[in-house]
Design an enzyme around this catalytic site. Structure first.
Site, mmCIF file in Angstrom:
data_model
loop_
_atom_site.group_PDB
_atom_site.id
_atom_site.type_symbol
_atom_site.label_atom_id
_atom_site.label_comp_id
_atom_site.label_asym_id
_atom_site.label_seq_id
_atom_site.Cartn_x
_atom_site.Cartn_y
_atom_site.Cartn_z
ATOM 1 N N ARG A 18 -5.199 2.747 -1.827
ATOM 2 C CA ARG A 18 -6.002 3.748 -2.522
ATOM 3 C C ARG A 18 -7.011 3.042 -3.402
ATOM 4 N NH1 ARG A 18 -1.984 5.991 -7.350
ATOM 5 N NH2 ARG A 18 -1.263 3.937 -8.003
ATOM 6 N N ASP A 236 0.952 -6.321 -7.452
ATOM 7 C CA ASP A 236 0.933 -4.946 -7.960
ATOM 8 C C ASP A 236 1.961 -4.710 -9.062
ATOM 9 O OD1 ASP A 236 3.117 -5.066 -6.232
ATOM 10 O OD2 ASP A 236 2.328 -3.569 -4.834
ATOM 11 N N THR A 258 7.871 0.488 -2.409
ATOM 12 C CA THR A 258 8.664 0.091 -1.249
ATOM 13 C C THR A 258 9.946 -0.594 -1.717
ATOM 14 O OG1 THR A 258 6.584 -0.267 -0.084
ATOM 15 C CG2 THR A 258 8.564 -1.151 0.936
#
Length: 279
Positions: A18, A236, A258
């Site tokens: 995104r 991240d 995840t």
């Protein structure tokens, strides 16, 4: 009153990507999703690979949808990388960390550097797909033999956007080749394991400049230059922890994606044998 500044945040996960736009001003923080796109790995004859060109196209689409911004930052999952030749061309789609090539490789590494020494040097939790094990698995391949540069996934995308190569520190820590005390490469460890650290571009730290969008990128996205790309915590999880809205130093975080993890932000790394044994 100063007008808010607009920043494009490219956030790539294991199943989707995104581009968010953050508008920041006095007493203002507004987040808008400009574009979301799927991340679909491909299983080919050689194994499981990331479709890095589709991800790059998603980034360009997101920057186009974001409109004019003051800066761009990129984060992604960890450990995976692309290899470039002497001309800067990508030698193949990056291998997915879930590819089977690292099965049994850790034991080969431990035969040279035992697990206790490896942890004491790098402080990294054992996972079979850490970049060190991927490089060991790739050692005899023609692709690695031809490679002149290795770029972790967010650094590869930043390179395509700017033409400038660097290795961001938080993601570099997941290679299992960084000394967490010096925040530099673990040179002695790399030498013992036959890892050529000259493959890596110079280290960058969050906040460092990472170049400006190339003219062709400006043309493709409709942005007006110069638009700088700024190094962020490109792992991240690092960016997620930095964004925790804590008002004091004593806080814990839970980060779910995840993978799910819980942790603390500490002044110094924990490199004890008890920590290694607990993985």
């Amino acid at each position: 009153m100063n007008a808010p500044h607009a920043y494009a945040a490219v956030d790539l996960g294991a199943s989707s990507g995104r581009v968010m736009v953050g508008r920041v001003g006095p007493d203002t923080l507004d987040l808008t999703e400009a574009h979301r796109f799927p991340n679909r790995p491909v299983r080919g004859p050689e194994g499981l690979r990331w479709d890095i060109l589709a991800l790059y196209a998603g980034v360009l689409d997101g920057l186009r949808a974001a409109g004019q911004v003051d800066s761009v930052g990129i984060d992604s999952w960890a450990v995976d990388y692309g290899l470039l030749d002497a001309d800067g061309a990508l030698l193949g789609n990056p291998v997915h960390y879930r590819d089977a090539r690292t099965e049994g490789v850790a034991e080969k590494v431990w035969a040279t550097v035992p697990p206790g020494e490896l942890y004491a040097a790098t402080g990294l939790q054992y996972a079979p797909f850490n970049t060190l094990y991927q490089l060991t698995a790739a050692r005899s391949t023609a692709q690695l033999g031809f490679a002149k540069r290795l770029l972790l996934v967010p650094d590869l995308l930043a390179y395509w956007l700017t033409g400038e190569a660097g290795t961001e520190l938080t993601n570099a820590s997941t290679t299992q080749l960084i000394d967490p005390r010096t925040r530099d490469w673990a040179y002695g460890l790399a030498e013992r394991l036959g890892v050529d650290l000259t493959l890596f571009a110079p280290l960058r730290r969050p906040g460092d400049p990472a170049g400006t969008l190339l003219p062709r990128v400006l043309e493709e996205t409709g942005l007006t230059g110069p638009v700088p790309v700024t190094t962020v915590g490109s792992h991240d999880t690092a960016s997620a922890v930095a964004a925790v809205p804590a008002t004091g130093e004593r806080f814990a975080y839970i980060c779910t994606g995840t993978w799910s993890l819980a942790g603390l932000e500490l002044d110094a790394p924990v490199l004890s044998e008890a920590s290694r044994a607990a993985n």
